[in-house]
Design a protein around this motif. Structure first.
Motif, short mmCIF file in Angstrom:
data_model
loop_
_atom_site.label_atom_id
_atom_site.label_comp_id
_atom_site.label_asym_id
_atom_site.label_seq_id
_atom_site.Cartn_x
_atom_site.Cartn_y
_atom_site.Cartn_z
N THR A 9 -3.56 16.97 33.28
CA THR A 9 -2.49 17.47 32.43
C THR A 9 -2.47 16.70 31.11
OG1 THR A 9 -0.78 16.01 33.32
CG2 THR A 9 -1.14 18.11 34.45
N LYS A 10 -1.66 17.18 30.19
CA LYS A 10 -1.62 16.55 28.87
C LYS A 10 -0.21 16.03 28.58
CE LYS A 10 -1.47 21.22 26.94
NZ LYS A 10 -2.29 22.29 26.39
N GLY A 11 -0.17 14.84 28.00
CA GLY A 11 1.08 14.24 27.57
C GLY A 11 0.94 13.71 26.16
N VAL A 12 2.08 13.36 25.56
CA VAL A 12 2.05 12.80 24.21
C VAL A 12 3.00 11.63 24.14
CG1 VAL A 12 3.75 14.51 23.37
CG2 VAL A 12 2.29 13.28 21.73
N GLY A 13 2.51 10.54 23.59
CA GLY A 13 3.34 9.36 23.36
C GLY A 13 3.80 9.34 21.91
N LEU A 14 5.10 9.22 21.72
CA LEU A 14 5.67 9.26 20.37
C LEU A 14 6.44 7.99 20.09
CD1 LEU A 14 7.06 12.92 20.39
CD2 LEU A 14 4.97 12.11 19.24
N PHE A 15 6.05 7.26 19.07
CA PHE A 15 6.85 6.13 18.62
C PHE A 15 7.89 6.66 17.63
CE2 PHE A 15 2.55 3.93 19.08
CZ PHE A 15 2.77 3.65 20.42
N PRO A 16 9.16 6.29 17.78
CA PRO A 16 10.20 6.83 16.89
C PRO A 16 10.13 6.27 15.47
CG PRO A 16 11.12 6.15 19.01
CD PRO A 16 9.75 5.56 18.91
N TRP A 30 6.39 10.82 26.09
CA TRP A 30 6.75 9.44 26.35
C TRP A 30 7.15 8.78 25.04
CZ3 TRP A 30 6.29 8.09 31.53
CH2 TRP A 30 5.51 8.94 32.32
N PHE A 31 8.32 8.14 25.01
CA PHE A 31 8.82 7.54 23.78
C PHE A 31 8.69 6.02 23.81
CE2 PHE A 31 10.75 11.67 23.48
CZ PHE A 31 10.83 11.90 22.11
N GLY A 32 8.14 5.47 22.74
CA GLY A 32 8.08 4.03 22.61
C GLY A 32 9.47 3.44 22.45
N ASP A 33 9.67 2.24 23.00
CA ASP A 33 10.97 1.57 22.94
C ASP A 33 10.79 0.16 22.40
OD1 ASP A 33 13.57 0.70 23.28
OD2 ASP A 33 13.37 0.35 25.43
N SER A 34 11.06 -0.01 21.11
CA SER A 34 10.95 -1.33 20.48
C SER A 34 11.95 -1.37 19.33
CB SER A 34 9.53 -1.58 19.97
OG SER A 34 9.35 -2.93 19.59
N GLN A 35 13.13 -1.87 19.63
CA GLN A 35 14.31 -1.69 18.77
C GLN A 35 14.19 -2.30 17.38
OE1 GLN A 35 14.11 -3.73 21.40
NE2 GLN A 35 14.49 -5.71 20.45
N ASN A 36 13.33 -3.29 17.19
CA ASN A 36 13.24 -3.94 15.88
C ASN A 36 12.26 -3.27 14.92
OD1 ASN A 36 15.12 -5.94 16.51
ND2 ASN A 36 13.58 -7.19 17.51
N TRP A 78 11.17 0.32 15.56
CA TRP A 78 11.31 1.78 15.62
C TRP A 78 12.76 2.16 15.81
CZ3 TRP A 78 7.34 1.30 20.06
CH2 TRP A 78 6.06 1.07 19.52
N ARG A 79 13.08 3.43 15.56
CA ARG A 79 14.42 3.93 15.81
C ARG A 79 14.75 3.86 17.30
NH1 ARG A 79 12.12 6.35 11.62
NH2 ARG A 79 13.32 6.99 9.78
N GLU A 80 16.04 3.97 17.61
CA GLU A 80 16.52 3.82 18.99
C GLU A 80 15.96 4.92 19.89
OE1 GLU A 80 18.20 2.89 22.46
OE2 GLU A 80 17.90 1.61 20.72
N SER A 81 15.25 4.51 20.92
CA SER A 81 14.55 5.46 21.79
C SER A 81 15.50 6.30 22.64
CB SER A 81 13.57 4.73 22.71
OG SER A 81 14.27 3.82 23.56
N SER A 82 16.57 5.71 23.15
CA SER A 82 17.45 6.46 24.05
C SER A 82 18.17 7.59 23.32
CB SER A 82 18.46 5.53 24.73
OG SER A 82 19.22 4.81 23.78
N LEU A 83 18.65 7.32 22.12
CA LEU A 83 19.29 8.39 21.34
C LEU A 83 18.27 9.48 21.00
CD1 LEU A 83 21.79 7.99 18.43
CD2 LEU A 83 19.87 9.55 18.22
N THR A 84 17.06 9.05 20.61
CA THR A 84 16.03 10.02 20.24
C THR A 84 15.66 10.92 21.42
OG1 THR A 84 15.14 8.43 18.63
CG2 THR A 84 13.72 10.28 19.26
N MET A 85 15.52 10.32 22.59
CA MET A 85 15.19 11.13 23.78
C MET A 85 16.30 12.10 24.13
SD MET A 85 13.12 8.83 26.57
CE MET A 85 14.07 7.35 26.30
#
Length: 332
Positions: A5-12, A35-41, A43-50
């Motif tokens: 299958t295919k997935g995509v990882g997105l850094f905010p 899949w969203f990257g989570d690194s608060q300093n 990138w933008r906030e991952s939980s809100l983006t998801m």
């Protein structure tokens, strides 16, 4: 043969609205996961983006690639993922690791493997409606709002042998970051399988996601240039198989200069230190035909999903890469 299958990882790195558009496009193209990257300093906030990106979707699953239990307290992690899982009708996939740029940009160290193992166990207890003990206070806590248990699969991000083995033993899935060369993938799968056997499981019981920096371009040189920054991060990790000694000097130079505030940035200074030989081992980069050839090699190895991390020049859209990968996957 495993259905790949295919997935995509997105850094905010872009606006929430832009990230939503990538998710909607991916779902329309038949992608299985985002899949969203989570690194608060950085990138933008991952939980809100998801949460925003989930609105209006019907099929695609949402995960982190990946979060951690240090910057996110267990109570916060559990509550968010149970909420997202409830909202999406069971389409949440909690991707977790020991912590990388989210911690290192503040001078903090990643979790130890024993701490990660305990975090995974505690999260499962909380999702099941049980109580766990807060380590610093000694008080018990649970998700009091949750009307019923939530089944949230837990994926562990892994590249080094010890965490690969741990992942096979305790995780529902593994986000494998070891490159795209068959020798590294095969070594990683053997290590995961050994951990799975310790828990009375087989490799088929663990969902394997191959996470790879990706650039697809008619100009192979341009494609390789775009992924060098991410390749540098893969190459300096402990790996499940030895790297060719002729490339070790390049890896050592990257380790000395790696800047976590430029983590995954195509313009990062350490990207210039990455030779083509490392790119070919640790990325999916090149013309559509070159990428198709590498994906055919991967297809027979036992990986369940290839999840691309699209890399483009600053200001350019990731949409063409998302479309191009989908087209290649549909014809291999």
């Amino acid at each position: 043969m495993t259905v790949l299958t295919k997935g995509v990882g997105l850094f905010p790195t872009e606006s929430v609205e832009t990230m939503r558009s990538y998710v909607q496009l991916s779902e329309s193209l038949g992608y299985d996961s985002v899949w969203f990257g989570d690194s608060q300093n950085i990138w933008r906030e991952s939980s809100l983006t998801m949460g925003a990106a989930a609105v209006g979707t019907e099929r695609i699953t949402f995960g982190t690639g990946v979060t951690n239990a240090s910057t996110r307290h267990l109570s916060v992690l559990a509550s968010f993922w149970a909420t997202l899982n409830e909202y999406t009708g069971g389409r949440a996939r909690l991707g977790i690791g020991t912590g990388d740029s989210s911690l290192r940009t503040m001078g903090l160290k990643p979790q130890k493997l024993a701490e990660l193992e305990k975090s995974v166990a505690d999260l499962r207890t909380l999702f099941a409606g049980g109580e766990v003990v807060e380590e610093s206070s000694g008080a018990s806590f649970h998700l009091g709002w949750m009307p019923e248990p939530q089944h949230v699969p837990i994926y562990i991000a892994a590249s080094a042998p010890k965490i690969l083995k741990l992942s096979g033993r305790i995780a529902d899935g593994v986000v494998v970051l070891v490159g795209t060369a068959p020798e590294f993938i095969e070594a990683a799968l053997k290590t995961i399988e050994s951990g799975a056997k310790e828990a009375g499981k087989s490799l088929s019981d663990v969902h394997i996601v191959l996470w790879t920096p990706t650039a697809i371009n008619d100009d192979s040189t341009e494609a390789r240039d775009l992924v060098r920054a991410h390749v540098s991060r893969v190459a300096i990790r402990p790996l499940p198989a030895p790297i060719d000694p002729s490339l070790q000097a390049a890896v050592d130079r990257i380790k000395e200069t790696y800047n976590y505030y430029e983590h995954m940035n195509t313009e990062a200074t350490h990207a210039d230190l990455v030779p083509d030989e490392l790119v070919d081992l640790f990325a999916l980069a090149g013309t559509p035909d070159e990428c198709a050839d590498r994906l055919r090699e991967i297809k027979g190895l036992g990986v369940d999903q290839v999840s691309i991390v699209p890399f483009v020049r600053p200001g350019e859209s990731k949409e063409p890469t998302i479309r191009a990968f989908s087209e290649i996957m549909d014809r291999i």
